[in-house]
Structures are given as structure tokens and as C-alpha cells.
Design a protein around this motif. Structure first.
Motif, PDB file in Angstrom:
ATOM      1  N   PHE A  79      42.712  31.278  -4.260  1.00 20.27           N
ATOM      2  CA  PHE A  79      43.757  32.098  -3.645  1.00 20.27           C
ATOM      3  C   PHE A  79      44.151  33.233  -4.589  1.00 20.27           C
ATOM      4  CE2 PHE A  79      44.673  27.766  -1.904  1.00 20.27           C
ATOM      5  CZ  PHE A  79      44.354  28.044  -0.581  1.00 20.27           C
ATOM      6  N   SER A  80      44.172  34.454  -4.066  1.00 18.45           N
ATOM      7  CA  SER A  80      44.593  35.614  -4.860  1.00 18.45           C
ATOM      8  C   SER A  80      45.364  36.575  -3.973  1.00 18.45           C
ATOM      9  CB  SER A  80      43.387  36.314  -5.479  1.00 18.45           C
ATOM     10  OG  SER A  80      43.795  37.485  -6.175  1.00 18.45           O
ATOM     11  N   SER A  81      46.597  36.877  -4.375  1.00 17.07           N
ATOM     12  CA  SER A  81      47.428  37.777  -3.577  1.00 17.07           C
ATOM     13  C   SER A  81      46.981  39.224  -3.693  1.00 17.07           C
ATOM     14  CB  SER A  81      48.897  37.669  -4.021  1.00 17.07           C
ATOM     15  OG  SER A  81      49.069  38.168  -5.333  1.00 17.07           O
ATOM     16  N   LYS A  86      50.418  42.441   1.817  1.00 17.51           N
ATOM     17  CA  LYS A  86      51.799  41.964   1.715  1.00 17.51           C
ATOM     18  C   LYS A  86      51.819  40.539   1.179  1.00 17.51           C
ATOM     19  CE  LYS A  86      53.421  44.787   5.626  1.00 17.51           C
ATOM     20  NZ  LYS A  86      54.093  44.780   6.953  1.00 17.51           N
ATOM     21  N   LEU A  87      52.810  40.266   0.333  1.00 15.22           N
ATOM     22  CA  LEU A  87      52.907  38.946  -0.279  1.00 15.22           C
ATOM     23  C   LEU A  87      53.260  37.861   0.735  1.00 15.22           C
ATOM     24  CD1 LEU A  87      54.716  39.781  -3.646  1.00 15.22           C
ATOM     25  CD2 LEU A  87      52.336  39.108  -3.321  1.00 15.22           C
ATOM     26  N   LYS A  92      51.782  32.929   3.681  1.00 13.60           N
ATOM     27  CA  LYS A  92      51.516  32.290   4.973  1.00 13.60           C
ATOM     28  C   LYS A  92      50.086  31.778   5.038  1.00 13.60           C
ATOM     29  CE  LYS A  92      51.799  33.136   9.960  1.00 13.60           C
ATOM     30  NZ  LYS A  92      52.116  34.144  11.018  1.00 13.60           N
ATOM     31  N   PHE A  93      49.155  32.563   4.507  1.00 14.58           N
ATOM     32  CA  PHE A  93      47.754  32.139   4.498  1.00 14.58           C
ATOM     33  C   PHE A  93      47.567  30.884   3.643  1.00 14.58           C
ATOM     34  CE2 PHE A  93      43.593  32.269   2.363  1.00 14.58           C
ATOM     35  CZ  PHE A  93      42.763  32.157   3.470  1.00 14.58           C
ATOM     36  N   ARG A 113      49.104  34.950  -8.096  1.00 13.60           N
ATOM     37  CA  ARG A 113      50.079  35.639  -7.250  1.00 13.60           C
ATOM     38  C   ARG A 113      50.862  36.665  -8.047  1.00 13.60           C
ATOM     39  NH1 ARG A 113      55.086  36.089  -5.077  1.00 13.60           N
ATOM     40  NH2 ARG A 113      55.324  35.908  -2.792  1.00 13.60           N
ATOM     41  N   SER A 114      51.016  37.849  -7.484  1.00 14.94           N
ATOM     42  CA  SER A 114      51.837  38.892  -8.094  1.00 14.94           C
ATOM     43  C   SER A 114      53.279  38.741  -7.603  1.00 14.94           C
ATOM     44  CB  SER A 114      51.288  40.271  -7.723  1.00 14.94           C
ATOM     45  OG  SER A 114      51.278  40.438  -6.308  1.00 14.94           O
ATOM     46  N   GLY A 115      54.170  39.576  -8.128  1.00 12.93           N
ATOM     47  CA  GLY A 115      55.558  39.559  -7.672  1.00 12.93           C
ATOM     48  C   GLY A 115      56.304  38.310  -8.129  1.00 12.93           C
TER      49      GLY A 115
END
Length: 426
Positions: A79-81, A86-87, A92-93, A113-115
Motif C-alpha cells: 500500500f502506498s498513498s 487523495k488520502l 478507503k482502498f 502514507r503521507s500526511g
């Protein structure tokens, strides 16, 4: 007005056409890839799919009935944002993917994940990974919103590799396991970045640990700035730190073969064995702090003590900042006895050299620094006259190196003044 309306309609039509073409192109590309994969053995199919992000692997489920559940057999979730616009779409994914039952065991899960990351999604990802008996878990975030702790849990007997990375300091719930613990009995590789260490004996609960990397970790231990590394099977230890001052590092690592230290100071090492680290092979040392003129002596003394603790090393790598520090005490080095008794290889690495003032009141060019190498090399190889010496330079081919014995070395160096410099050892 009519002309503007017509142009607006044309622009809207063009945008819709472009979007349609993109969808068709993506579908065609995915279909072509699926056709190619179908001809391969199933094990090879799964291996190829495991190299892709889960977002792209999931798209293969729409190709045909035979591919509908193929992605659930892939032993890796990645998983990579950064591939999402959009985060919230990324979150959701992730939630939807983890809610689908798997058809095969999960070997590795990567989550980037960013943010600002919520505790909810972290708990969901970690809970799912550990419940599936994952072997490798790699999590990297910018920072957490509320709960400033990694939800790794107190036990996992399937994990062999754990990587926790954050741009803000976070705690861990697995400290305090103790030397008799078997909670992480199979963990061999541990990577921690900006993790708060609160246990005076933090790694004794990992009996199988062989590789440990600590990047900018923070010690929160009452009354001491001592890092205790108790890991009998540990063979590789890397420490990077820039802000948290570590006064001392106690090592109970009789099988340590590789030691790397980069940071704003040199820690004082203490070993249980009076002869130091008996099987030590390679040592890498770099200095990245800012040393004031009145601190040079203390920093130099700390480096000498570090050298003494690592005297069993067979291979030594030092960077340009270490050469510069040693050169300030060239006369003293001439009267000192080198602690390294059995060096086979010395590498002096200038590949990361740049004009940064690491030492107050002094900014040395590359050509000037290269002229200081012979004295430093003569000291380090004082007892190892037959050792191989390698120089790595920042310009030209990054793989280009200059090799010599300890008695002489020469190379034409692409430096600031483009001079030919001959290096002559003592």
C-alpha cells in the motif's frame, strides 16, 4: 456569448475524450499484461504481481472470471498513498482491501502514507498483518494524529523483519519484554526510525535478532543517556543520530561483525568482553555534526576512544569529515600508536564531500583535504603495512576507485583545482 459557449462545449468534449482515451489505454495495457502473465506458470505470475503495488494488482480482477480472485493469492500487500490523488481515497482502498478474505498466506505487508495518519488505520493495518501471521512488516508514515505509538502489540511469533519509520517521534508497546521473552522469537531484522526508546534494556526481548538499524531514535530513560544493546546473535549494528546525544553505548554482542556509526558525536562503547568485539569485521564511521573550535579536542578524544573499542576490525571505512577532524591533531597522531592491529582494508570515502562547514572557522576544499590523507592513513595503517587502501572520489564515475598498498598511492583526482595529487604514506 455564443462563441464562448461553443468554445466551452468544445473544451468539455476534449477533456471527456482525453479521459476516455486514458481509460481505454489503461484497460488495453492491463489486458495485454494479463495475456502475457496467463502464459506463465502460476508461481511466476504471483511473483511478478507481488512486485507491484496492490492498487495495480487489484485491477487485474476485472479482466476475466479466472482473474477475479487471483490477487488474493499474491503473498504481498503493498500500500502506498503516493499513487493516489487523495488520502481519503487511499484510506478507503486500504480498508476495503483488508476486508476481503485471503486465499493464501500473507508473507509481507508494506504500508506507506503521507500526511497525518489516523490511529484507526494504523490499528487496522497492524492488526490485520499480525492476525495473518505476516513475516515482514514495513510501515512508513509522516506522523500520527493522536496516538503517538506504533500499535505493534506485545507479541508476534511469525515476524522475521520489522521496519517502523516516521518523521515524528513515536513510542512502541513492545519495550520491556526482558531477556527470557519469546514474544518475537523469530525476529531477525529490526529497523527503527524516530522511535522513542524507554526501556534500559530494549533489545533483549528479541533472541534471534541479527540486524539492527537505529535512525534518529530518542532515549527517554531516567538518569542516563546510555544505549544498551543486548543481543547475543546480532551480527550487524547501524546507528544514525543527529539530535539526541548518546553518551555511551553498552554492547553485549559477541557475534557482531559489522558496526556503522553516523551522527553528531561519537558514543563511548563498552563491551562485556575485555577484548572488545572478537569477530568484528567491518567498521564504518562518519561525522555529521557541527563542531565548534573549542569542542575539537573533546570530539577528537571521543573518536580515539571509539577507535580503541573497535580495534579488532579487519576493514575500516572513514568519511571526509573524520579525515578533517584527525588532521587537526596531526602532530599528536604521529606520536600515537594505532589501535587497529589487523586491518586488511582501509577505505577513505569522499563521495559525499561538499562545501559544508562541519568545523567552526574552517572550510576546506576537496584538494586541500586530500593533502591531509597521507598523515591520517599513516596513523591508521601503522600496524598494517600490507593493508589495501582505497580512495573514493566524488567526481567522475561513482564506481571509480583508487587502490594502493599502505606504502604508496597515487591517482589523478578531478577536484576543485584539477591537480594531480600523489599520496605518499609514512
Amino acid at each position: 456569448m455564443a462563441i464562448k459557449r461553443i468554445r466551452k462545449q468544445q473544451t468539455s468534449t476534449q477533456i471527456q475524450t482525453i479521459k476516455t482515451l486514458r481509460v481505454e489505454q489503461e484497460t488495453t495495457t492491463t489486458t495485454t499484461m494479463a495475456d502475457m502473465l496467463t502464459e506463465l506458470p502460476e508461481s511466476l505470475q504471483l511473483h511478478i504481481l507481488s512486485l507491484l503495488e496492490t492498487k495495480h494488482v487489484f485491477k487485474t480482477s476485472i479482466l476475466s472470471k479466472s482473474w477475479a480472485s487471483r490477487w488474493t493469492y499474491v503473498p504481498v500487500l503493498n500500500f502506498s498513498s503516493y499513487s493516489f490523488k487523495k488520502l481519503n481515497e487511499f484510506d478507503k482502498f486500504v480498508f476495503n482491501t483488508l476486508s476481503v478474505p485471503r486465499s493464501a498466506s500473507l508473507d509481507k505487508l508494506t504500508f506507506k502514507r503521507s500526511g497525518i495518519c489516523s490511529a484507526k488505520i494504523l490499528n487496522n493495518v497492524f492488526g490485520y498483518a499480525l492476525s495473518q501471521g505476516v513475516k515482514e512488516l514495513d510501515a512508513s508514515i509522516i506522523r500520527s494524529r493522536k496516538d503517538k505509538s506504533w500499535p505493534i502489540g506485545p507479541t508476534s511469533d511469525t515476524l522475521t523483519s520489522l521496519k517502523l519509520s516516521s518523521n515524528s517521534y513515536m513510542g512502541c508497546s513492545f519495550w520491556g519484554l526482558g531477556p527470557g521473552s519469546i514474544a518475537f522469537k523469530n525476529l531477525t531484522n529490526l529497523y527503527l526510525k524516530r522511535v522513542i526508546i524507554t526501556d534500559p534494556d530494549p533489545f533483549s526481548g528479541f533472541p534471534a535478532l541479527k540486524k539492527l538499524t537505529l535512525v534518529c531514535c530518542n532515549l527517554h530513560i531516567d538518569g542516563t543517556n546510555t544505549l544498551n544493546v543486548h543481543a547475543p546473535l546480532l551480527s550487524e549494528l547501524t546507528i544514525f543520530y543527529y539530535s539526541q546525544y548518546v553518551n555511551r553505548c553498552e554492547l553485549n554482542t559477541p557475534n557482531l561483525e559489522y558496526f556503522e556509526c553516523r551522527g553528531s558525536n561519537f558514543p563511548r562503547l563498552q563491551t562485556r568482553d575485555p577484548d572488545g568485539l572478537p569477530v568484528l569485521e567491518t567498521v564504518v564511521i562518519d561525522y555529521n555534526g557541527f563542531c565548534r573550535e573549542n569542542q575539537r579536542r573533546e570530539t577528537f578524544d571521543d573518536l580515539m576512544m571509539l577507535f580503541n573499542s573497535l580495534h579488532n576490525a579487519k576493514s575500516l571505512v572513514v568519511y571526509s569529515s573524520v579525515v578533517q577532524l584527525l588532521s587537526y591533531f596531526g602532530d599528536e597522531l604521529g606520536n600515537r600508536c594505532s589501535p587497529f592491529r589487523e586491518l586488511n582494508c582501509l577505505k577513505v570515502d569522499f563521495s559525499h564531500f561538499y562545501f559544508q562547514k562541519l568545523f567552526e572557522g574552517d572550510c576546506v576544499s576537496l584538494s586541500g583535504l586530500l593533502r591531509l590523507v597521507p598523515g591520517v592513513k599513516g596513523y591508521l595503517l601503522q600496524k598494517s603495512q600490507d593493508a589495501k587502501c582505497t580512495m573514493v572520489y566524488p567526481d567522475g564515475d561513482p564506481n571509480e576507485e583508487s587502490t594502493s598498498s599502505s606504502s604508496h598511492a597515487s591517482k589523478r583526482c578531478k577536484c576543485v583545482q584539477r591537480n594531480t595529487i600523489k599520496l605518499v604514506g609514512k
